[in-house]
Design an enzyme around this catalytic site. Structure first.
Site, mmCIF file in Angstrom:
data_model
loop_
_atom_site.group_PDB
_atom_site.id
_atom_site.type_symbol
_atom_site.label_atom_id
_atom_site.label_comp_id
_atom_site.label_asym_id
_atom_site.label_seq_id
_atom_site.Cartn_x
_atom_site.Cartn_y
_atom_site.Cartn_z
ATOM 1 N N GLY A 65 97.089 7.053 15.869
ATOM 2 C CA GLY A 65 97.575 7.860 16.977
ATOM 3 C C GLY A 65 98.918 8.474 16.624
ATOM 4 N N GLU A 136 99.082 -2.471 12.486
ATOM 5 C CA GLU A 136 100.035 -2.420 13.597
ATOM 6 C C GLU A 136 101.106 -3.510 13.561
ATOM 7 O OE1 GLU A 136 96.526 -0.057 14.648
ATOM 8 O OE2 GLU A 136 96.753 -2.099 13.885
#
Length: 348
Positions: A65, A136
């Site tokens: 993203g 992440e």
């Protein structure tokens, strides 16, 4: 409509081609909205019998993203970040529940948000260019876009290993672990897409016919170690097990973990434990939205983006700084359900 995703009907298939090559096709809000609109339109269109998801050019399928936007929003009020997550997760859920077959071509970097739009697909094609990861923990976010659903459903403790270390897998490893359903040489992809568009009723047969034997998958050599050393849902236990084991591979993974956000690692372990017990993907996305709406404004995410993306000094200062300092109460607060008026909802 946005030029960041090219939307077309090719023969009897709808086609979504990510088109942000300079950003390795990272998703933004307009791209998610455009894909949702197309998928909803095609769902009711009998002339569209399947959906192809790929990318236009460059070395990435989808690198994730728009991390910089998320961080800039997090510094302010988090409103823009929450709007992005809400829409992106609706796209993930729409793909997961889509009645028509979806084929995702993971021909390149497939990380974060790229995992979220490829894993729901019935057919997931890896190539020699595939580089798959959920990285992440390195930026203080968490393995979202359904990571809490997909990762605990992999063999043994591989999901926990991938979530914690951010390990990068090649196409052969994706196939071996079930993250990909087929392995094709990239040179065969134009023919593959052309044939699928002409015969969407024969997708499985076409992919099977054009598949080749994948190279050896290195990760499979370490499955026993992963299952043993990453067995616990307690992060401190995993660190202790790796520390006690020794060995070159173990030292490498321990070194990787020492660079990760302790908060994110603890979030990931709980997320995978609870996600593995869930029976409804929408419930998983509801939980992930609650997590995301909070961590996007917390220190570790803002610091991780600063260190790895903005200043590029690769020296994040995590806070809390150690696994022991991340208390159960701290994690409970991150996982607390949102008020009903703020909670994530799937498309009706």
């Amino acid at each position: 409509m946005t030029e960041d995703v090219l939307i077309s009907i090719d023969g009897r298939a709808g086609r979504l081609s990510l088109n942000r090559p300079k950003a390795i096709h990272a998703l933004n809000l307009a791209m998610c909205d455009a894909m949702i609109d197309a998928l909803i339109t095609w769902r009711e269109d009998d002339a569209v019998e399947a959906v192809i998801i790929d990318h236009s050019e460059g070395r990435g399928f989808c690198a994730g993203g728009d991390i910089r936007m998320l961080a800039e929003s997090g510094v302010k009020d988090g409103k823009e970040a929450r709007a992005f997550f809400h829409t992106e997760y609706r796209l993930n859920h729409l793909l997961f529940t889509y009645a028509k077959p979806v084929v995702a071509f993971m021909d390149g970097i497939t990380m974060g948000g790229g995992v979220g739009i490829s894993q729901p697909a019935k057919y997931r094609v890896a190539t020699e260019h595939t580089r798959f990861a959920m990285p992440e923990t390195g930026i203080g976010l968490f393995p979202d876009v359904g990571g809490g659903w997909y990762l605990p459903r992999l063999e043994g403790r591989v999901g926990a290993f991938l979530a914690l270390t951010g390990a990068r897998l090649d196409g052969a490893e994706c196939l071996a672990l079930g993250l990909a359903t087929h392995y094709l040489p990239s040179e065969k992809l134009p023919e593959t897409k052309e044939r699928i568009a002409a015969h969407p009723d024969r997708i499985g047969g076409i992919l099977g016919e054009l598949s080749v034997t994948a190279p050896p998958a290195p990760v499979t050599q370490h499955i026993d170690k992963i299952n043993r050393l990453f067995a616990s849902d307690v992060y401190e236990d995993i660190i202790a097990a790796l520390d006690a084991d020794g060995g070159e591979w173990t030292e490498k993974e321990l070194g990787a973990l020492r660079t990760k956000s302790p908060q994110t690692c603890k979030v990931a372990l709980r997320q995978l434990k609870e996600g593995g017990e869930m029976h409804d993907f929408a419930a998983q996305m509801t939980q992930e939205y609650a997590i995301g709406s909070r961590v996007v404004q917390m220190h570790d995410f803002l610091e991780g983006v600063r260190a790895l993306i903005i200043d590029k000094d690769n020296s994040p200062k995590w806070d809390p700084p150690t696994p022991e300092a991340v208390t159960d109460d701290w994690i409970d607060a991150i996982f607390a359900p949102l008020p009903e008026s703020e909670a994530w909802t799937p498309l009706t």
